[in-house]
Each structure stands twice: as structure tokens, then as C-alpha cells.
Motif scaffolding. Structure first.
Motif, PDB file in Angstrom:
ATOM      1  N   UNK A   7      -0.546   6.740  12.760  1.00  0.00           N
ATOM      2  CA  UNK A   7      -0.480   6.756  11.313  1.00  0.00           C
ATOM      3  C   UNK A   7       0.189   5.438  10.938  1.00  0.00           C
ATOM      4  N   UNK A   8      -0.376   4.739   9.978  1.00  0.00           N
ATOM      5  CA  UNK A   8       0.160   3.422   9.654  1.00  0.00           C
ATOM      6  C   UNK A   8       0.219   3.215   8.150  1.00  0.00           C
ATOM      7  N   UNK A   9       1.098   2.304   7.762  1.00  0.00           N
ATOM      8  CA  UNK A   9       1.253   1.964   6.350  1.00  0.00           C
ATOM      9  C   UNK A   9       1.167   0.448   6.236  1.00  0.00           C
ATOM     10  N   UNK A  10       0.287   0.015   5.349  1.00  0.00           N
ATOM     11  CA  UNK A  10       0.152  -1.399   5.045  1.00  0.00           C
ATOM     12  C   UNK A  10       0.748  -1.653   3.668  1.00  0.00           C
ATOM     13  N   UNK A  11       1.287  -2.827   3.488  1.00  0.00           N
ATOM     14  CA  UNK A  11       1.766  -3.250   2.180  1.00  0.00           C
ATOM     15  C   UNK A  11       0.852  -4.366   1.707  1.00  0.00           C
ATOM     16  N   UNK A  19      -0.872   1.227   1.473  1.00  0.00           N
ATOM     17  CA  UNK A  19      -2.110   1.856   1.914  1.00  0.00           C
ATOM     18  C   UNK A  19      -1.751   2.598   3.193  1.00  0.00           C
ATOM     19  N   UNK A  20      -2.066   3.880   3.257  1.00  0.00           N
ATOM     20  CA  UNK A  20      -1.734   4.704   4.419  1.00  0.00           C
ATOM     21  C   UNK A  20      -3.017   5.183   5.068  1.00  0.00           C
ATOM     22  N   UNK A  21      -3.080   5.101   6.394  1.00  0.00           N
ATOM     23  CA  UNK A  21      -4.252   5.551   7.120  1.00  0.00           C
ATOM     24  C   UNK A  21      -3.880   6.017   8.513  1.00  0.00           C
ATOM     25  N   UNK A  22      -4.892   6.402   9.272  1.00  0.00           N
ATOM     26  CA  UNK A  22      -4.658   6.780  10.665  1.00  0.00           C
ATOM     27  C   UNK A  22      -5.825   6.284  11.508  1.00  0.00           C
ATOM     28  N   UNK A  23      -5.567   6.106  12.796  1.00  0.00           N
ATOM     29  CA  UNK A  23      -6.576   5.593  13.713  1.00  0.00           C
ATOM     30  C   UNK A  23      -6.204   5.928  15.144  1.00  0.00           C
ATOM     31  N   UNK A  24      -7.182   5.840  16.033  1.00  0.00           N
ATOM     32  CA  UNK A  24      -6.891   5.998  17.457  1.00  0.00           C
ATOM     33  C   UNK A  24      -6.732   4.638  18.133  1.00  0.00           C
ATOM     34  N   UNK A  25      -7.068   3.554  17.427  1.00  0.00           N
ATOM     35  CA  UNK A  25      -6.938   2.207  17.972  1.00  0.00           C
ATOM     36  C   UNK A  25      -6.281   1.316  16.924  1.00  0.00           C
ATOM     37  N   UNK A  26      -4.975   1.214  16.980  1.00  0.00           N
ATOM     38  CA  UNK A  26      -4.211   0.516  15.944  1.00  0.00           C
ATOM     39  C   UNK A  26      -4.568  -0.970  15.868  1.00  0.00           C
ATOM     40  N   UNK A  27      -4.666  -1.639  16.989  1.00  0.00           N
ATOM     41  CA  UNK A  27      -4.944  -3.077  16.975  1.00  0.00           C
ATOM     42  C   UNK A  27      -6.313  -3.368  16.365  1.00  0.00           C
ATOM     43  N   UNK A  28      -7.314  -2.619  16.784  1.00  0.00           N
ATOM     44  CA  UNK A  28      -8.659  -2.818  16.231  1.00  0.00           C
ATOM     45  C   UNK A  28      -8.678  -2.555  14.729  1.00  0.00           C
ATOM     46  N   UNK A  29      -8.013  -1.479  14.307  1.00  0.00           N
ATOM     47  CA  UNK A  29      -8.018  -1.129  12.883  1.00  0.00           C
ATOM     48  C   UNK A  29      -7.295  -2.180  12.049  1.00  0.00           C
ATOM     49  N   UNK A  30      -6.187  -2.717  12.570  1.00  0.00           N
ATOM     50  CA  UNK A  30      -5.478  -3.769  11.837  1.00  0.00           C
ATOM     51  C   UNK A  30      -6.364  -5.006  11.693  1.00  0.00           C
ATOM     52  N   UNK A  49       1.376  -5.005   7.972  1.00  0.00           N
ATOM     53  CA  UNK A  49       1.695  -3.724   8.609  1.00  0.00           C
ATOM     54  C   UNK A  49       3.207  -3.549   8.536  1.00  0.00           C
ATOM     55  N   UNK A  50       3.647  -2.506   7.827  1.00  0.00           N
ATOM     56  CA  UNK A  50       5.091  -2.332   7.651  1.00  0.00           C
ATOM     57  C   UNK A  50       5.639  -1.086   8.345  1.00  0.00           C
ATOM     58  N   UNK A  81      12.363   2.427   4.825  1.00  0.00           N
ATOM     59  CA  UNK A  81      12.119   0.982   4.819  1.00  0.00           C
ATOM     60  C   UNK A  81      12.944   0.256   3.759  1.00  0.00           C
ATOM     61  N   UNK A  82      14.023   0.881   3.335  1.00  0.00           N
ATOM     62  CA  UNK A  82      14.827   0.363   2.227  1.00  0.00           C
ATOM     63  C   UNK A  82      15.254  -1.091   2.426  1.00  0.00           C
ATOM     64  N   UNK A  83      15.789  -1.422   3.572  1.00  0.00           N
ATOM     65  CA  UNK A  83      16.258  -2.779   3.828  1.00  0.00           C
ATOM     66  C   UNK A  83      15.106  -3.778   3.770  1.00  0.00           C
ATOM     67  N   UNK A  84      13.997  -3.442   4.428  1.00  0.00           N
ATOM     68  CA  UNK A  84      12.836  -4.322   4.409  1.00  0.00           C
ATOM     69  C   UNK A  84      12.299  -4.512   2.991  1.00  0.00           C
ATOM     70  N   UNK A  85      12.123  -3.414   2.265  1.00  0.00           N
ATOM     71  CA  UNK A  85      11.554  -3.507   0.927  1.00  0.00           C
ATOM     72  C   UNK A  85      12.465  -4.277  -0.013  1.00  0.00           C
TER      73      UNK A  85
END
Length: 91
Positions: A7-11, A19-30, A49-50, A81-85
Motif C-alpha cells: 500500500x503506498x501514498x504519493x504526494x 494519491x493512495x494505491x496498492x500493488x504487488x510490485x512497488x518498483x514497477x508501479x512507481x 513516494x512518501x 508524516x507530520x515532520x515530513x509534511x
């Protein structure tokens, strides 16, 4: 890592939204997102990718993705992600 679902979150650096999504291959999806090959994000690039999580089952990943898209899930992400954001908004 072949047995995981991510499960991943993009900013979006264009509109500053998640943007939130899911995948079985994170590198390919990114790579697909970053190259503009995903219709839901191609006009929101550049993307960063955050956050991501690994799940052992597709069902758990889908459940987590749905949660992260809810009001409470977004609150969790903003708190996690408070510090990052905060540092990202100051630049």
C-alpha cells in the motif's frame, strides 16, 4: 519480496494532494506513475513516494488502502508524516 502486497501514498507536488494505491510490485508501479502511464496521476506529476506498507495478503492490502483513503486514514497519515509534511511546506 515477491509474496508482499504494498500500500503506498504519493504526494503530488503539483496540487499537494495524496494519491493512495496498492500493488504487488512497488518498483514497477512507481515507474509507471513517474512516467505518466497511470491515468489517475499523469496530470498530477511530479509525484513523490512518501509512505508505503507491506502486507502479506492482497485482501489486507486492499483493506488498508481503503482505510487510508478515509478521513481517519488521512488523519493517521498526516500524524505519521507530520515532520515530513511540515518541513515540505516550509520549502
Amino acid at each position: 519480496m515477491d509474496d508482499f502486497f504494498f500500500v503506498y501514498v504519493l504526494l503530488s507536488e503539483k496540487d499537494n494532494k495524496f494519491y493512495t494505491g496498492y500493488t504487488s510490485n512497488l518498483i514497477q508501479r512507481m515507474n509507471e506513475h513517474f512516467k505518466g502511464q497511470v491515468s489517475s496521476t499523469k496530470n498530477r506529476r511530479p509525484l513523490k513516494l512518501i509512505y508505503y506498507e507491506a502486507c502479506l495478503s492482497q485482501k489486507d492490502a486492499l483493506r488498508r488502502e481503503k482505510y487510508l483513503k478515509t478521513f481517519y486514514g488521512k488523519m493517521f497519515l498526516r500524524n505519521r508524516l507530520k515532520t515530513f509534511l511540515n518541513s515540505n511546506n516550509k520549502s
